[in-house]
Motif scaffolding. Structure first.
Motif, PDB file in Angstrom:
ATOM      1  N   MET A  63      61.227  26.906 -31.901  1.00 40.62           N
ATOM      2  CA  MET A  63      61.192  27.969 -31.007  1.00 40.62           C
ATOM      3  C   MET A  63      60.053  29.156 -31.537  1.00 40.62           C
ATOM      4  N   LEU A  64      59.471  28.583 -32.319  1.00 41.98           N
ATOM      5  CA  LEU A  64      58.238  29.647 -32.916  1.00 41.98           C
ATOM      6  C   LEU A  64      57.069  29.474 -32.177  1.00 41.98           C
ATOM      7  N   ALA A  65      56.034  29.963 -32.076  1.00 40.85           N
ATOM      8  CA  ALA A  65      54.660  29.993 -31.263  1.00 40.85           C
ATOM      9  C   ALA A  65      54.268  28.639 -31.269  1.00 40.85           C
ATOM     10  N   ASP A  66      53.636  28.216 -30.216  1.00 41.55           N
ATOM     11  CA  ASP A  66      53.094  26.794 -29.973  1.00 41.55           C
ATOM     12  C   ASP A  66      54.316  25.739 -30.227  1.00 41.55           C
ATOM     13  N   GLU A  67      55.488  26.018 -29.814  1.00 36.08           N
ATOM     14  CA  GLU A  67      56.752  25.091 -30.135  1.00 36.08           C
ATOM     15  C   GLU A  67      56.713  24.408 -31.473  1.00 36.08           C
ATOM     16  N   LYS A  68      56.316  25.518 -32.620  1.00 34.71           N
ATOM     17  CA  LYS A  68      56.651  24.971 -33.825  1.00 34.71           C
ATOM     18  C   LYS A  68      57.998  25.394 -34.452  1.00 34.71           C
ATOM     19  N   SER A  69      58.175  24.793 -35.517  1.00 29.11           N
ATOM     20  CA  SER A  69      59.617  24.936 -36.242  1.00 29.11           C
ATOM     21  C   SER A  69      59.519  25.771 -37.437  1.00 29.11           C
ATOM     22  N   CYS A  70      60.417  26.292 -38.124  1.00 26.22           N
ATOM     23  CA  CYS A  70      60.135  26.864 -39.406  1.00 26.22           C
ATOM     24  C   CYS A  70      59.700  26.066 -40.470  1.00 26.22           C
ATOM     25  N   SER A  71      60.150  24.748 -40.380  1.00 26.60           N
ATOM     26  CA  SER A  71      59.740  23.551 -41.185  1.00 26.60           C
ATOM     27  C   SER A  71      58.387  23.404 -40.867  1.00 26.60           C
ATOM     28  N   ASP A  72      57.706  23.480 -39.730  1.00 25.22           N
ATOM     29  CA  ASP A  72      56.217  22.905 -39.527  1.00 25.22           C
ATOM     30  C   ASP A  72      55.537  23.985 -40.260  1.00 25.22           C
ATOM     31  N   ILE A  73      55.835  25.322 -40.141  1.00 24.44           N
ATOM     32  CA  ILE A  73      54.826  26.218 -40.623  1.00 24.44           C
ATOM     33  C   ILE A  73      55.281  27.302 -41.775  1.00 24.44           C
ATOM     34  N   ASP A  74      56.370  26.578 -42.538  1.00 25.99           N
ATOM     35  CA  ASP A  74      57.011  27.255 -43.532  1.00 25.99           C
ATOM     36  C   ASP A  74      57.374  28.804 -43.273  1.00 25.99           C
ATOM     37  N   ALA A  75      57.830  28.917 -42.075  1.00 21.86           N
ATOM     38  CA  ALA A  75      58.081  30.400 -41.791  1.00 21.86           C
ATOM     39  C   ALA A  75      59.601  30.656 -42.690  1.00 21.86           C
ATOM     40  N   PRO A  76      59.737  32.093 -42.451  1.00 21.53           N
ATOM     41  CA  PRO A  76      60.992  32.469 -43.155  1.00 21.53           C
ATOM     42  C   PRO A  76      62.229  32.658 -42.121  1.00 21.53           C
ATOM     43  N   LEU A  77      63.297  32.804 -42.535  1.00 26.00           N
ATOM     44  CA  LEU A  77      64.464  33.022 -42.071  1.00 26.00           C
ATOM     45  C   LEU A  77      65.162  34.121 -42.518  1.00 26.00           C
ATOM     46  N   LEU A  78      65.876  34.885 -41.912  1.00 29.83           N
ATOM     47  CA  LEU A  78      66.794  36.165 -42.350  1.00 29.83           C
ATOM     48  C   LEU A  78      67.930  35.829 -41.866  1.00 29.83           C
ATOM     49  N   VAL A  79      68.983  35.370 -42.608  1.00 32.62           N
ATOM     50  CA  VAL A  79      70.583  34.940 -42.086  1.00 32.62           C
ATOM     51  C   VAL A  79      71.442  36.157 -42.589  1.00 32.62           C
ATOM     52  N   ILE A  80      72.089  36.529 -41.483  1.00 29.96           N
ATOM     53  CA  ILE A  80      72.912  37.632 -41.606  1.00 29.96           C
ATOM     54  C   ILE A  80      74.350  37.371 -41.053  1.00 29.96           C
ATOM     55  N   SER A  81      75.453  37.432 -41.788  1.00 37.10           N
ATOM     56  CA  SER A  81      76.823  37.084 -41.363  1.00 37.10           C
ATOM     57  C   SER A  81      77.072  38.188 -40.297  1.00 37.10           C
ATOM     58  N   GLN A  82      77.976  37.735 -39.184  1.00 39.20           N
ATOM     59  CA  GLN A  82      78.230  38.645 -38.217  1.00 39.20           C
ATOM     60  C   GLN A  82      79.564  38.277 -37.544  1.00 39.20           C
ATOM     61  N   PHE A  83      80.742  38.621 -37.978  1.00 41.14           N
ATOM     62  CA  PHE A  83      82.016  38.187 -37.605  1.00 41.14           C
ATOM     63  C   PHE A  83      82.169  38.607 -35.902  1.00 41.14           C
ATOM     64  N   THR A  84      81.449  39.505 -35.578  1.00 42.54           N
ATOM     65  CA  THR A  84      81.515  39.904 -34.184  1.00 42.54           C
ATOM     66  C   THR A  84      81.008  39.172 -33.075  1.00 42.54           C
ATOM     67  N   LEU A  85      80.489  37.916 -33.420  1.00 37.87           N
ATOM     68  CA  LEU A  85      79.987  36.837 -32.678  1.00 37.87           C
ATOM     69  C   LEU A  85      81.502  36.425 -31.899  1.00 37.87           C
ATOM     70  N   TYR A  86      82.383  36.505 -32.628  1.00 43.50           N
ATOM     71  CA  TYR A  86      83.751  35.870 -32.130  1.00 43.50           C
ATOM     72  C   TYR A  86      84.468  37.005 -31.576  1.00 43.50           C
ATOM     73  N   GLY A  87      83.949  38.209 -31.120  1.00 44.57           N
ATOM     74  CA  GLY A  87      84.786  39.283 -30.687  1.00 44.57           C
ATOM     75  C   GLY A  87      85.113  38.674 -29.005  1.00 44.57           C
ATOM     76  N   ASP A  88      86.051  39.281 -28.966  1.00 46.95           N
ATOM     77  CA  ASP A  88      86.680  38.702 -27.413  1.00 46.95           C
ATOM     78  C   ASP A  88      87.267  39.908 -26.595  1.00 46.95           C
ATOM     79  N   ALA A  89      86.388  40.234 -25.788  1.00 41.37           N
ATOM     80  CA  ALA A  89      86.572  41.640 -24.828  1.00 41.37           C
ATOM     81  C   ALA A  89      87.076  41.269 -23.471  1.00 41.37           C
ATOM     82  N   ARG A  90      87.936  40.122 -23.216  1.00 37.05           N
ATOM     83  CA  ARG A  90      87.971  39.735 -21.485  1.00 37.05           C
ATOM     84  C   ARG A  90      89.276  40.711 -21.359  1.00 37.05           C
ATOM     85  N   LYS A  91      89.954  41.240 -22.190  1.00 35.47           N
ATOM     86  CA  LYS A  91      91.147  41.951 -21.775  1.00 35.47           C
ATOM     87  C   LYS A  91      91.208  43.226 -22.433  1.00 35.47           C
ATOM     88  N   GLY A  92      91.484  44.300 -21.761  1.00 32.12           N
ATOM     89  CA  GLY A  92      91.641  45.565 -22.153  1.00 32.12           C
ATOM     90  C   GLY A  92      90.170  46.186 -22.451  1.00 32.12           C
TER      91      GLY A  92
END
Length: 149
Positions: A63-92
């Motif tokens: 998903m990088l430019a020219d359809e490259k991956s991080c492994s293709d061009i040694d691109a860095p990643l920033l990884v951040i924990s985020q429990f709110t990805l499991y937030g459920d706001a369907r009710k209330g």
């Protein structure tokens, strides 16, 4: 239905995460140039195997430019924990976090994603688990993908 480990993956042209430390704000992870900013959410039935699978997917995702991956061009990643990805706001009007794994379960699995990425050869920056963080990035595209493993 079985829940899955989630990641919001953003193609970025620079990203950083700052946490409040004992001596004031502290940058715990950052990169300049092309890379991926990844927000990771963990649920109750996630495993080390799922963490390893997510790491492999992140490292090879084209998903990088020219359809490259991080492994293709040694691109860095920033990884951040985020429990709110499991937030459920369907009710209330207030989200619930019942589907998010508690810290003692989630933290080692987010750490495992990072460790597996590093074992693959990735340069990985991180936030600080459980901390209030300020995440900054320039979303390139914008290009954002939701992964569920």
């Amino acid at each position: 239905m079985m829940s899955r480990m989630r990641a919001v993956v953003q193609r970025a042209n620079g990203a950083s995460v700052v946490v409040q430390g004992e001596n004031g704000p502290e940058t715990t992870g950052a990169f300049t140039g092309e890379g991926l900013c990844v927000l990771v959410g963990v649920t109750h039935d996630d495993t080390k195997e799922k963490a390893a699978q997510l790491a492999r997917k992140l490292w090879s995702l084209r998903m990088l430019a020219d359809e490259k991956s991080c492994s293709d061009i040694d691109a860095p990643l920033l990884v951040i924990s985020q429990f709110t990805l499991y937030g459920d706001a369907r009710k209330g009007r207030r989200p619930t976090w019942n589907a998010a794994a508690p810290g003692p379960v989630a933290e080692p699995l987010v750490d495992e994603v990072v460790a597996q990425l590093r074992a693959l050869g990735a340069t990985v920056g991180t936030g600080r688990f459980g901390a209030s963080m300020q995440v900054s990035l320039t979303n390139d595209g914008p290009f954002t993908v939701l992964l569920e493993i």
